[in-house]
Scaffold this motif. Sequence first.
Motif, PDB file in Angstrom:
ATOM      1  N   LEU A 176       0.846  -1.199   0.000  1.00 48.36           N
ATOM      2  CA  LEU A 176       0.000   0.000   0.000  1.00 48.36           C
ATOM      3  C   LEU A 176       0.878   1.244   0.000  1.00 48.36           C
ATOM      4  O   LEU A 176       1.798   1.353   0.806  1.00 48.36           O
ATOM      5  N   GLY A 188      -2.181   4.385  -3.837  1.00 47.01           N
ATOM      6  CA  GLY A 188      -2.853   3.173  -4.296  1.00 47.01           C
ATOM      7  C   GLY A 188      -2.052   1.936  -3.938  1.00 47.01           C
ATOM      8  O   GLY A 188      -1.120   2.001  -3.134  1.00 47.01           O
ATOM      9  N   SER A 194      -6.663   8.959  -9.280  1.00 47.87           N
ATOM     10  CA  SER A 194      -7.052   8.835  -7.883  1.00 47.87           C
ATOM     11  C   SER A 194      -8.052   9.918  -7.552  1.00 47.87           C
ATOM     12  O   SER A 194      -7.711  10.982  -7.081  1.00 47.87           O
ATOM     13  N   ASN A 216      -8.428  11.474  -3.731  1.00 46.32           N
ATOM     14  CA  ASN A 216      -7.408  11.803  -2.762  1.00 46.32           C
ATOM     15  C   ASN A 216      -6.788  13.174  -2.889  1.00 46.32           C
ATOM     16  O   ASN A 216      -6.297  13.716  -1.941  1.00 46.32           O
ATOM     17  N   TYR A 232      -6.380   4.161  -5.395  1.00 52.09           N
ATOM     18  CA  TYR A 232      -7.527   3.867  -4.519  1.00 52.09           C
ATOM     19  C   TYR A 232      -8.823   4.347  -5.155  1.00 52.09           C
ATOM     20  O   TYR A 232      -9.875   3.756  -4.954  1.00 52.09           O
ATOM     21  N   ILE A 284     -10.326   1.514  -6.933  1.00 51.00           N
ATOM     22  CA  ILE A 284     -10.568   0.233  -6.250  1.00 51.00           C
ATOM     23  C   ILE A 284     -12.003   0.200  -5.728  1.00 51.00           C
ATOM     24  O   ILE A 284     -12.454   1.097  -5.020  1.00 51.00           O
ATOM     25  N   ILE A 311      -7.484  -1.003   3.050  1.00 54.47           N
ATOM     26  CA  ILE A 311      -7.648  -0.716   1.612  1.00 54.47           C
ATOM     27  C   ILE A 311      -9.016  -0.087   1.366  1.00 54.47           C
ATOM     28  O   ILE A 311      -9.146   0.905   0.641  1.00 54.47           O
ATOM     29  N   ARG A 363      -9.155   3.518   2.588  1.00 52.21           N
ATOM     30  CA  ARG A 363      -8.468   4.460   1.694  1.00 52.21           C
ATOM     31  C   ARG A 363      -9.203   4.595   0.357  1.00 52.21           C
ATOM     32  O   ARG A 363      -9.179   5.648  -0.265  1.00 52.21           O
ATOM     33  N   SER A 364      -9.832   3.512  -0.077  1.00 55.98           N
ATOM     34  CA  SER A 364     -10.518   3.546  -1.377  1.00 55.98           C
ATOM     35  C   SER A 364     -11.821   4.334  -1.326  1.00 55.98           C
ATOM     36  O   SER A 364     -12.336   4.766  -2.351  1.00 55.98           O
ATOM     37  N   LYS A 407     -12.337   7.079   0.769  1.00 51.40           N
ATOM     38  CA  LYS A 407     -11.874   8.031   1.781  1.00 51.40           C
ATOM     39  C   LYS A 407     -12.936   9.054   2.185  1.00 51.40           C
ATOM     40  O   LYS A 407     -13.118   9.335   3.356  1.00 51.40           O
ATOM     41  N   LYS A 464     -17.812   6.645  -5.611  1.00 53.86           N
ATOM     42  CA  LYS A 464     -16.637   7.278  -4.993  1.00 53.86           C
ATOM     43  C   LYS A 464     -16.882   8.709  -4.531  1.00 53.86           C
ATOM     44  O   LYS A 464     -16.001   9.317  -3.923  1.00 53.86           O
TER      45      LYS A 464
END
Length: 647
Positions: free
Chosen positions: A24, A28, A82, A85, A129, A132, A248, A251-252, A254, A381
């Motif tokens: 990690l 990602g 991403s 993030n 992430y 994901i 995971i 974070r994916s 967030k 997301k």
Amino acid sequence: MDLPPSSPKTLSSIKDRSFNRATLTDDGIMITSQGHCTADGECGDLQSKHFHGCNHSTGSFQSSPSSCFETTSLISCVTCLSDNNSVEHRNRRHSNHSIDTAGLLNEDLDEIPYSSVNGKLMVNTVIPYGRILYAKYLENPNGYTDNSGPASPNRSTDNTPQSKDPDAVNVHGLQTKSDDDLIEEQLLNDDDNRDTPVTTTNAEDGESYHLIEITFAKPRRHDVVPKRLTLLISHFSSSPETNVVEEIMRRSYKNAKINRSVLVIINPHGGQGKAKKLFMTKCRPILLASRCPIEIAYTKYGRHAVDIAREVDLNKYDTIACASGDGIPYEVINGLYQRKDRAAAFNKLSITQLPCGSGNAMSVTCHWTSNPSYAALSLVKSVESRIDLMCCSQPSYCKEFSRLSFLSQCYGIIAESDINTEFIRWLGPTRFELGVAFNIIQRKKYPCDVWVKYVAKSKDDVKVHYLEQKKKTRTELEAYFDDNSQLEETTNTRVSDYETTEEDFKLKFPLEDGVPDDWEKLDSSLTDNLGIFYTGKMPYMAADAKFFPAALPNDGAMDLMVTDARTPVTRIAPILLALDKGTHVLQPEVIHTKILAYKIIPRVQSSLFSVDGERFPLEPLQVEVLPKICKTLLRNGTYVDTEFETM
Ligand SMILES: Nc1ncnc2c1ncn2[C@@H]1O[C@H](COP(=O)(O)OP(=O)(O)OP(=O)(O)O)[C@@H](O)[C@H]1O
């Protein structure tokens, strides 16, 4: 759980050596080394076996297994994909891009070398992430498989979903149990492994590895599709108790809600009859792979979505996703507005669009794309955000219920081009452009009287307002994103968000009270010769029409644009041609202001208003902003960047 209890293993185990190892990173999951082939010629990467028919006796890396480690060292662009993030980074990187027709930034497709020719993931490849969708522990994995394909080796054949009539609906129009539900159940049953770490210890360096299957959204042609990938993941953490899969997932998602429960409303007639197919093939796989519980309701008659929203069980869903054009979100918002518990409804549900219609302004603005699969990825997301709505009142209906508008109201050339060209619907979006051109050439004028309550009157004032509000939003978002440590564990979203109350629905300027003294009347020489009267709350009215580049989600104002029908065609043509860039608002012939409320009284015999693309009667119309009344899903918590700042 159907797997035997695991005991720690070492990487000297031949089987474990067949999987790519990963770790990690902040952005990602990064591949740190590629899996070996096993003694019997098997490789953990099923893409080799199933999609390329890789025969290792002839494969290049089999003859020199270690070469994979040395020769492939590509660092992919991670932050670009991403989504969650780094708002700042993303905005910086993409500030010079506009949305193309597929809603993709082409570089996104090209920069990630997910697999090389022989099916291996290159070392240093990072799966962001933001891409994901799901992760779970695995003990008997089969590697890299295609979720959307017919024969997924990871699936038990006993569980193959039975095909039922996908159109079967109950009395509320909600779909009864069918193949959708069965696939969903199957995916949810898969979850048994989610919490059960299978730890593998590297005998050489003592590092702990977990055998984990991730599902991620992989670009394929113009779309993203879910793919599975099995990895041996090491995670350096001060606490040996760290659950890597939970980490995971955290974070994916967030700033997003995990397992968002979604009611999908499909207008089967939307998008010239393509809406259902678009949803089923492009959006549903992403939602299911993200383990979002979904239910589907098909609209059976005009305005059915109003009834569905009026009766929907608030406890069952977090989100209503309209697989349609802009007509269904408009109806859903108005259905919720007509409920007795409307404040609770607007606090519980986020209203979003999966772009399956012919007008998809909401998706272009909120998901930054008109591509259904990317919009589905954005849906899972995105950040729940508050947007302002506009409350419209006219004598013929306001005694019963005023109407809420999320997008726009117009009168004059645009309104007639939008509504009066319905008979050439088969032409698609071109019909609108034809209508505008026709009316402009005719120099048709639409006399009226207009009063407005200004927020920012001049173009300079509009710029100042925009920059101030944008800065405020950016600061709030940064605080929101930094606040992740305080997120509620189960939902991964902030609990103390803005709440709408019944008081917020109360109009400050009711129609029957007349025009307040502090409203200003627009110059009669202009309104006697009005060409376009257009107000909006979202920047894009279509994928290539940036009508309101200064529109913001919740600045408490709507944008107003007015033109004079006497403007020569030689001047109005370039103005309309600048719509894709949004620079038309800078032209001296275009009036562009920010207002809190307005009243318009038409002085023509026959015409109409268009509100969010719906035909409204030719009567006095009074509109005011209802700040932050509605929840929607915004990619990175903002509207798509219009570059108004630099215009
Ligand atoms: N089953 C149905 N029969 C007739 N009309 C329907 C049905 N379902 C929805 N509608 C109506 O279709 C209209 C357009 O819906 P939507 O915005 O999803 O489609 P669209 O493809 O974008 O079309 P448009 O070009 O009209 O915007 C809405 O007014 C809605 O009430």
